[in-house]
Design an enzyme around this catalytic site. Structure first.
Site, mmCIF file in Angstrom:
data_model
loop_
_atom_site.group_PDB
_atom_site.id
_atom_site.type_symbol
_atom_site.label_atom_id
_atom_site.label_comp_id
_atom_site.label_asym_id
_atom_site.label_seq_id
_atom_site.Cartn_x
_atom_site.Cartn_y
_atom_site.Cartn_z
ATOM 1 N N LYS A 111 0.821 -1.210 0.000
ATOM 2 C CA LYS A 111 0.000 0.000 0.000
ATOM 3 C C LYS A 111 0.855 1.259 0.000
ATOM 4 O O LYS A 111 0.502 2.248 -0.631
ATOM 5 C CB LYS A 111 -0.947 0.011 1.209
ATOM 6 C CG LYS A 111 -2.086 -0.995 1.085
ATOM 7 C CD LYS A 111 -3.048 -0.871 2.255
ATOM 8 C CE LYS A 111 -4.138 -1.922 2.199
ATOM 9 N NZ LYS A 111 -5.025 -1.891 3.364
ATOM 10 N N LYS A 206 -5.262 -10.557 -6.445
ATOM 11 C CA LYS A 206 -6.464 -10.850 -5.675
ATOM 12 C C LYS A 206 -7.561 -9.821 -5.969
ATOM 13 O O LYS A 206 -7.260 -8.684 -6.330
ATOM 14 C CB LYS A 206 -6.101 -10.974 -4.192
ATOM 15 C CG LYS A 206 -6.288 -9.788 -3.387
ATOM 16 C CD LYS A 206 -5.810 -9.934 -1.982
ATOM 17 C CE LYS A 206 -5.662 -8.487 -1.554
ATOM 18 N NZ LYS A 206 -5.175 -8.175 -0.291
ATOM 19 N N LYS A 209 -10.937 -4.122 -3.384
ATOM 20 C CA LYS A 209 -11.783 -2.932 -3.467
ATOM 21 C C LYS A 209 -11.057 -1.798 -4.165
ATOM 22 O O LYS A 209 -11.670 -0.921 -4.747
ATOM 23 C CB LYS A 209 -12.129 -2.436 -2.060
ATOM 24 C CG LYS A 209 -13.074 -3.321 -1.294
ATOM 25 C CD LYS A 209 -13.319 -2.708 0.093
ATOM 26 C CE LYS A 209 -13.504 -3.766 1.147
ATOM 27 N NZ LYS A 209 -13.128 -3.381 2.483
HETATM 28 P P1 TYM Z 1 -10.512 -5.868 4.526
HETATM 29 O O1 TYM Z 1 -11.551 -4.840 4.771
HETATM 30 O O2 TYM Z 1 -9.450 -5.576 3.509
HETATM 31 O O3 TYM Z 1 -11.190 -7.221 4.105
HETATM 32 C C1 TYM Z 1 -12.221 -7.792 4.900
HETATM 33 C C2 TYM Z 1 -12.128 -9.298 4.869
HETATM 34 O O4 TYM Z 1 -12.204 -9.784 3.531
HETATM 35 C C3 TYM Z 1 -11.096 -10.633 3.267
HETATM 36 N N1 TYM Z 1 -10.728 -10.481 1.842
HETATM 37 C C4 TYM Z 1 -10.647 -11.486 0.977
HETATM 38 N N2 TYM Z 1 -10.842 -12.806 1.121
HETATM 39 C C5 TYM Z 1 -10.696 -13.571 0.030
HETATM 40 N N3 TYM Z 1 -10.355 -13.083 -1.186
HETATM 41 C C6 TYM Z 1 -10.142 -11.785 -1.394
HETATM 42 N N4 TYM Z 1 -9.828 -11.319 -2.587
HETATM 43 C C7 TYM Z 1 -10.287 -10.909 -0.266
HETATM 44 N N5 TYM Z 1 -10.159 -9.564 -0.095
HETATM 45 C C8 TYM Z 1 -10.438 -9.319 1.212
HETATM 46 C C9 TYM Z 1 -10.007 -10.171 4.195
HETATM 47 O O5 TYM Z 1 -9.046 -11.178 4.416
HETATM 48 C C10 TYM Z 1 -10.792 -9.825 5.444
HETATM 49 O O6 TYM Z 1 -11.046 -10.978 6.205
HETATM 50 N N6 TYM Z 1 -7.445 -5.419 8.425
HETATM 51 C C11 TYM Z 1 -8.674 -6.007 7.977
HETATM 52 C C12 TYM Z 1 -9.873 -5.618 8.801
HETATM 53 C C13 TYM Z 1 -9.732 -5.801 10.272
HETATM 54 C C14 TYM Z 1 -9.916 -6.996 11.019
HETATM 55 C C15 TYM Z 1 -9.705 -6.638 12.377
HETATM 56 C C16 TYM Z 1 -10.242 -8.305 10.657
HETATM 57 C C17 TYM Z 1 -9.426 -4.824 11.163
HETATM 58 N N7 TYM Z 1 -9.414 -5.327 12.433
HETATM 59 C C18 TYM Z 1 -9.808 -7.599 13.411
HETATM 60 C C19 TYM Z 1 -10.337 -9.245 11.688
HETATM 61 C C20 TYM Z 1 -10.131 -8.877 13.024
HETATM 62 C C21 TYM Z 1 -8.943 -5.558 6.559
HETATM 63 O O7 TYM Z 1 -8.462 -4.556 6.102
HETATM 64 O O8 TYM Z 1 -9.839 -6.311 5.882
#
Ligand code: TYM
Length: 342
Positions: A111, A206, A209
């Site tokens: 990022k 992957k 968003k």
């Molecule tokens: P974020 O918002 O990027 O994504 C949310 C969840 O979606 C999963 N994910 C995917 N899984 C499969 N294939 C993909 N292409 C894909 N893109 C995203 C992510 O693995 C995630 O589970 N840091 C985290 C959010 C967070 C969090 C937490 C999660 C903050 N605090 C505490 C668990 C526990 C994030 O940015 O996810």
């Protein structure tokens, strides 16, 4: 009961990767575990964003959780910034996080490379410490996430152990605490299929968003014709049959995995059903399966959003419950670290 926590950032539309990698797997955990699902709005400000969109995106994300099947009679749903302990614990944890651990994070490297030095706020670096706080506050046992969060979970575990060693046990007892571990060591739950849903336009990156082209992802709220069009135009290859797990055919494997998950069939059933199909036969099949799976989610989403005050109540209740638990942990940490308490 064992505890489960997870969250999604309210940045842009949620897509099939977020759903298949994370949210879909939350649903089956609600019956067995005490679950906390939050919308991580504090994480969403780590890259430049539109202030006017944040609160709507936060509510939208909450509505999508419920539409996907999160059941508020079982799970607590809340907004991260509504529970102050998250930001507070993050500060305490950051005092014991070696900066080298953060510099090694793949997501930070990716990022920050994309954003350019002048746009990289300190929060992008310390983001995993906030994520660790999200998890450790609830003494969580399991964290259902996609594959891209594995490294952040590993850091959370190491950080928890470090704090337990530095401030827990006998030292904490001397401070008037109960002794023992301050934090439970959480485990990631990463699904066998769907942990890494790939882009529709490139099977090696992957689904995300932030990818510039909307053609690369299927958003959970995309209308039928948009979904059909994206699948019609998605990248395939020139083979005349379909197969899982061929490293030379990442697009083929990805589309079969998506089909498997949205149709509810097993991998063997899908392999059998599709092995002699051409792309021309398979594409309408997967299109219908995706649309059929998302249709009820979209209908529930519309229903929830038609009553705007409903969500406010859900989020208030979720935050109240979460605050109770989070404050207990936070107070323990203050005590163990030797702070003068009010
Ligand atoms: P974020 O918002 O990027 O994504 C949310 C969840 O979606 C999963 N994910 C995917 N899984 C499969 N294939 C993909 N292409 C894909 N893109 C995203 C992510 O693995 C995630 O589970 N840091 C985290 C959010 C967070 C969090 C937490 C999660 C903050 N605090 C505490 C668990 C526990 C994030 O940015 O996810």
């Amino acid at each position: 009961r064992k505890r489960v926590v997870s969250g999604v950032q309210p940045t842009g539309a949620l897509h099939l990767g977020n759903y298949l990698g994370a949210i879909k797997n939350w649903i089956s955990l609600q019956d067995t575990y005490e679950t906390f699902f939050f919308i991580v709005d504090l994480h969403a400000v780590t890259l430049p964003y539109e202030t006017k969109d944040l609160s709507k995106a936060t509510k939208d994300t909450a509505a999508i959780y419920l539409a996907c099947g999160v059941d508020i009679s079982k799970a607590s749903v809340f907004v991260q910034s509504h529970v102050r302990a998250h930001a507070e614990l993050m500060w305490l944890l950051s005092s014991t996080t070696p900066i080298g651990w953060l510099n090694r994070m793949i997501q930070f490297k990716e990022k920050s490379r994309k954003a350019g030095d002048e746009n990289v706020g300190v929060a992008l670096l310390t983001y995993p410490v906030l994520m660790a706080a999200d998890i450790l506050l609830y003494q969580s046992d399991f964290v259902p996430v996609g594959d891209d969060q594995k490294q952040h979970l590993e850091l959370t575990r190491q950080l928890a152990e470090r704090v337990n060693n530095l401030y827990g046990g006998r030292k904490w007892k001397k401070m008037g605490g109960r002794g023992g571990s301050i934090f439970k060591i959480p485990e990631p739950l990463i699904p066998p299929t769907g942990a890494r849903v790939m882009s529709l336009t490139d099977g090696l990156s992957k689904m995300s968003k932030s990818a510039p082209s909307d053609q690369s992802r299927i958003n959970l709220l995309d209308p039928k014709d948009v979904i059909a069009n994206k699948i019609k135009r998605c990248k395939t290859d020139s083979f005349t049959w379909l197969e899982f797990d061929n490293p030379d055919r990442p697009e083929c494997n990805n589309l079969l995995c998506i089909y498997q998950l949205v149709s509810g069939k097993t991998k063997e059933e899908v392999a059998q059903e599709c092995q002699s199909m051409s792309w021309g036969t398979f594409k309408p099949l997967i299109t219908d399966a995706v649309i059929d799976h998302l249709q009820p989610i979209q209908a529930r989403y519309e229903e929830i959003m038609s009553e705007p005050s409903y969500l406010d109540g859900v989020l208030a209740e979720g935050a109240a419950k979460a605050t109770d638990i989070a404050d207990t942990t936070l107070n323990n940490v203050y005590q163990a670290m030797g702070f003068l308490r009010r």
